[in-house]
Design a protein around this motif. Structure first.
Motif, PDB file in Angstrom:
ATOM      1  N   GLU A 224       0.829  -1.195   0.000  1.00  0.00           N
ATOM      2  CA  GLU A 224       0.000   0.000   0.000  1.00  0.00           C
ATOM      3  C   GLU A 224       0.874   1.260   0.000  1.00  0.00           C
ATOM      4  O   GLU A 224       0.544   2.261  -0.650  1.00  0.00           O
ATOM      5  N   TYR A 225       1.991   1.209   0.708  1.00  0.00           N
ATOM      6  CA  TYR A 225       2.910   2.349   0.732  1.00  0.00           C
ATOM      7  C   TYR A 225       3.354   2.709  -0.677  1.00  0.00           C
ATOM      8  O   TYR A 225       3.303   3.878  -1.080  1.00  0.00           O
ATOM      9  N   PHE A 226       3.783   1.713  -1.436  1.00  0.00           N
ATOM     10  CA  PHE A 226       4.295   2.010  -2.774  1.00  0.00           C
ATOM     11  C   PHE A 226       3.188   2.440  -3.729  1.00  0.00           C
ATOM     12  O   PHE A 226       3.422   3.246  -4.641  1.00  0.00           O
ATOM     13  N   LYS A 227       1.971   1.962  -3.537  1.00  0.00           N
ATOM     14  CA  LYS A 227       0.848   2.448  -4.340  1.00  0.00           C
ATOM     15  C   LYS A 227       0.584   3.928  -4.064  1.00  0.00           C
ATOM     16  O   LYS A 227       0.388   4.734  -4.978  1.00  0.00           O
ATOM     17  N   LYS A 228       0.565   4.287  -2.773  1.00  0.00           N
ATOM     18  CA  LYS A 228       0.352   5.683  -2.399  1.00  0.00           C
ATOM     19  C   LYS A 228       1.494   6.561  -2.905  1.00  0.00           C
ATOM     20  O   LYS A 228       1.286   7.694  -3.362  1.00  0.00           O
ATOM     21  N   LEU A 257      11.512  25.273 -19.769  1.00  0.00           N
ATOM     22  CA  LEU A 257      11.860  24.409 -18.640  1.00  0.00           C
ATOM     23  C   LEU A 257      11.209  23.032 -18.789  1.00  0.00           C
ATOM     24  O   LEU A 257      10.044  22.913 -19.155  1.00  0.00           O
ATOM     25  N   LYS A 258      11.986  22.013 -18.455  1.00  0.00           N
ATOM     26  CA  LYS A 258      11.509  20.634 -18.540  1.00  0.00           C
ATOM     27  C   LYS A 258      11.673  19.990 -17.165  1.00  0.00           C
ATOM     28  O   LYS A 258      12.735  19.472 -16.838  1.00  0.00           O
ATOM     29  N   PRO A 259      10.624  20.017 -16.343  1.00  0.00           N
ATOM     30  CA  PRO A 259      10.745  19.505 -14.979  1.00  0.00           C
ATOM     31  C   PRO A 259      10.486  18.005 -14.872  1.00  0.00           C
ATOM     32  O   PRO A 259       9.649  17.441 -15.588  1.00  0.00           O
ATOM     33  N   THR A 260      11.220  17.362 -13.966  1.00  0.00           N
ATOM     34  CA  THR A 260      10.969  15.979 -13.551  1.00  0.00           C
ATOM     35  C   THR A 260      11.093  15.938 -12.030  1.00  0.00           C
ATOM     36  O   THR A 260      11.565  16.887 -11.403  1.00  0.00           O
ATOM     37  N   ALA A 261      10.676  14.838 -11.424  1.00  0.00           N
ATOM     38  CA  ALA A 261      10.740  14.743  -9.965  1.00  0.00           C
ATOM     39  C   ALA A 261      10.942  13.308  -9.528  1.00  0.00           C
ATOM     40  O   ALA A 261      10.580  12.357 -10.243  1.00  0.00           O
ATOM     41  N   SER A 262      11.539  13.151  -8.358  1.00  0.00           N
ATOM     42  CA  SER A 262      11.630  11.848  -7.701  1.00  0.00           C
ATOM     43  C   SER A 262      11.176  12.014  -6.260  1.00  0.00           C
ATOM     44  O   SER A 262      11.215  13.124  -5.711  1.00  0.00           O
ATOM     45  N   LEU A 263      10.738  10.927  -5.653  1.00  0.00           N
ATOM     46  CA  LEU A 263      10.179  10.984  -4.297  1.00  0.00           C
ATOM     47  C   LEU A 263      10.741   9.847  -3.457  1.00  0.00           C
ATOM     48  O   LEU A 263      10.711   8.683  -3.879  1.00  0.00           O
ATOM     49  N   ASN A 264      11.243  10.192  -2.287  1.00  0.00           N
ATOM     50  CA  ASN A 264      11.725   9.213  -1.309  1.00  0.00           C
ATOM     51  C   ASN A 264      12.658   8.175  -1.939  1.00  0.00           C
ATOM     52  O   ASN A 264      12.372   6.976  -1.982  1.00  0.00           O
ATOM     53  N   THR A 265      13.787   8.655  -2.407  1.00  0.00           N
ATOM     54  CA  THR A 265      14.691   7.819  -3.209  1.00  0.00           C
ATOM     55  C   THR A 265      15.498   6.817  -2.387  1.00  0.00           C
ATOM     56  O   THR A 265      16.210   5.995  -2.957  1.00  0.00           O
ATOM     57  N   LEU A 266      15.402   6.866  -1.058  1.00  0.00           N
ATOM     58  CA  LEU A 266      16.079   5.853  -0.236  1.00  0.00           C
ATOM     59  C   LEU A 266      15.283   4.550  -0.156  1.00  0.00           C
ATOM     60  O   LEU A 266      15.789   3.520   0.279  1.00  0.00           O
ATOM     61  N   ASP A 267      14.031   4.570  -0.603  1.00  0.00           N
ATOM     62  CA  ASP A 267      13.158   3.396  -0.499  1.00  0.00           C
ATOM     63  C   ASP A 267      13.707   2.204  -1.274  1.00  0.00           C
ATOM     64  O   ASP A 267      14.237   2.355  -2.382  1.00  0.00           O
ATOM     65  N   GLY A 272      10.531  -4.067   4.213  1.00  0.00           N
ATOM     66  CA  GLY A 272       9.627  -3.672   5.281  1.00  0.00           C
ATOM     67  C   GLY A 272       9.834  -2.231   5.700  1.00  0.00           C
ATOM     68  O   GLY A 272      10.125  -1.363   4.876  1.00  0.00           O
ATOM     69  N   LEU A 273       9.722  -1.961   7.014  1.00  0.00           N
ATOM     70  CA  LEU A 273       9.872  -0.600   7.516  1.00  0.00           C
ATOM     71  C   LEU A 273      11.265  -0.036   7.254  1.00  0.00           C
ATOM     72  O   LEU A 273      11.447   1.177   7.198  1.00  0.00           O
ATOM     73  N   GLN A 274      12.255  -0.925   7.075  1.00  0.00           N
ATOM     74  CA  GLN A 274      13.615  -0.463   6.812  1.00  0.00           C
ATOM     75  C   GLN A 274      13.783   0.056   5.383  1.00  0.00           C
ATOM     76  O   GLN A 274      14.780   0.714   5.076  1.00  0.00           O
ATOM     77  N   GLY A 275      12.805  -0.210   4.528  1.00  0.00           N
ATOM     78  CA  GLY A 275      12.924   0.192   3.136  1.00  0.00           C
ATOM     79  C   GLY A 275      11.898   1.202   2.682  1.00  0.00           C
ATOM     80  O   GLY A 275      11.771   1.463   1.482  1.00  0.00           O
TER      81      GLY A 275
END
Length: 410
Positions: A224-228, A257-267, A272-275
């Motif tokens: 569910e985390y990765f879906k959200k 301008l050509k924007p891109t984005a990344s989110l929470n790249t340590l995942d 589990g909770l560590q990832g």
């Protein structure tokens, strides 16, 4: 006449430079919390002094630290194990004309109210508040007793401000405000307040690296985390694309301008909770990261690595004598007015230098550096000097805006 210097910079505007890096620490970031809370204490204490004595007394509540606590994270809802500690420090006036002010109580109640108003999942009663405020030195305190409509500067210090914000700076700023807006939080309550946006522009390509925790009570599983996360990532990229369209229309000669984005790249899936990046309270101050006044955004809301910036932290300083606050914000105000009122100015930097004890409306030097769209700085020198004279002449009114909390500092 004040000591005003106007000169021309032979340099490309920041938005024309090949590489630009801009950061913003958002509402729930530990550094932002420290700046915002200390500034609100400053505003409330100024109002208390005015109500009680008809004047503002000596204080500088600009040494603050948020010590991380400890939590037990759990999908579906974790718990706080050890509370955060907020340290509130530096100097204040506790008694004047035989009347005492309960400064520690005011500081703690202000901090609690700010937390309640801004951090949805942090219980303000579940923090430890450590007040380390002492009396000021005799000579610095006497600046306020000497009187006069314009007080003397409490330090020899310099500040620099600029205008306008570049498209990259605006995108980074507005992206965080979008993610922490009431509308966004209502639509995505799982999104935490501890948003950090790092923007990198290389030529026309802008990439936003966003960190934003998901509050674990709204996440039942790793899947569910990765879906959200996918949905949140899409919203960020949609926002950036819409902004880029507006920027092309507003900035003359601005590249496509050509924007891109990344989110929470340590995942990392499967750990589990560590990832995955989750929090119990929406802020990393719960167990991962402490905060400190002055380590967050500059007074215009961003951390602009391509720009000259002031070394002073403005948050919590008194607004009528402390140059670290007054000149820090005023330099940006003057730059904005020059950009608005003087024709053919493409970019402007304003430098202000005080001398301790000298009235704050009389800087040692006030300098404007101009990048021109056309013509030369000498052609508009008179108009620029007039703007600077006017703003310095009205510095008392500007200080009263600071007293009222009308000028955001982070």
């Amino acid at each position: 006449m004040r000591n005003i210097v106007v000169e021309e910079l032979k340099a490309p505007e920041v938005y024309r430079q090949r590489v630009e890096v801009v950061e913003r620490k958002g509402l729930g970031h530990p550094d932002y919390i420290c700046d915002a809370v200390m500034e609100q204490i400053s505003v409330n204490l100024s109002q208390k002094y005015l109500e009680t004595f008809g004047t503002i007394l000596h204080y500088n509540i600009d040494k603050g630290m948020l010590v991380a606590g400890e939590v037990e994270g759990k999908l579906g809802g974790g718990r706080v194990v050890s509370p955060m500690r907020l340290i509130i420090g530096d100097r204040a006036t506790f008694e004047f004309q035989g009347i005492e002010i309960d400064v520690p109580e005011l500081a703690i109640s202000t901090a609690k109210q700010w937390i309640q108003d801004n951090l949805r999942f942090v219980d303000p009663e579940n923090l430890i508040y450590q007040v380390e405020l002492k009396k000021g030195s005799a000579e610095l305190t006497d600046i306020f007793i000497r009187g006069g409509e314009i007080l003397g500067a409490n330090d020899t210090s310099a500040a620099v401000g600029y205008a306008p914000l570049s498209p990259t700076e605006r995108l980074v700023f507005e992206c965080e405000r979008y993610l922490n807006s009431k509308k966004f939080k209502k639509e995505y309550p799982e999104s935490g307040e501890d948003v950090k946006v790092m923007g990198l522009r290389h030529k026309e390509d802008i990439h936003l690296t966003v960190a934003m925790p998901l509050v674990d009570r709204f996440v039942e599983s790793e899947n569910e985390y990765f879906k959200k996360k996918i949905e949140l990532h899409e919203r960020i990229e949609e926002f950036a694309a819409e902004f880029a369209e507006k920027a092309r229309a507003e900035f003359e000669g601005c590249m496509c301008l050509k924007p891109t984005a990344s989110l929470n790249t340590l995942d990392v899936p499967g750990r589990g909770l560590q990832g995955i990046y989750t929090t119990v309270t929406g802020t990393s101050a719960e167990d991962a990261d402490g905060g400190q006044v002055g380590r967050g955004n500059r007074v215009n809301g961003v951390i602009p690595l391509n720009r000259p910036v002031s070394s002073e932290a403005a948050a919590g300083k008194n607004p009528v004598s402390h140059i670290g606050k007054v000149y820090n914000l005023l330099s940006h105000r003057i730059a904005a007015q020059i950009y608005k009122e003087v024709p053919d100015v493409s970019e402007v930097y304003v430098w202000l230098l005080s001398e301790i004890g000298t009235p704050i409306d009389q800087p040692q030097i006030a300098t404007a550096q101009l990048i021109m769209k056309k013509g030369s700085a000498s052609e508009v020198e008179k108009e620029v000097a007039e703007v600077m004279e006017k703003e310095l002449e009205n510095i008392r009114d500007f200080s009263m805006e600071l007293v009222a909390g009308k000028c955001p500092i982070c």
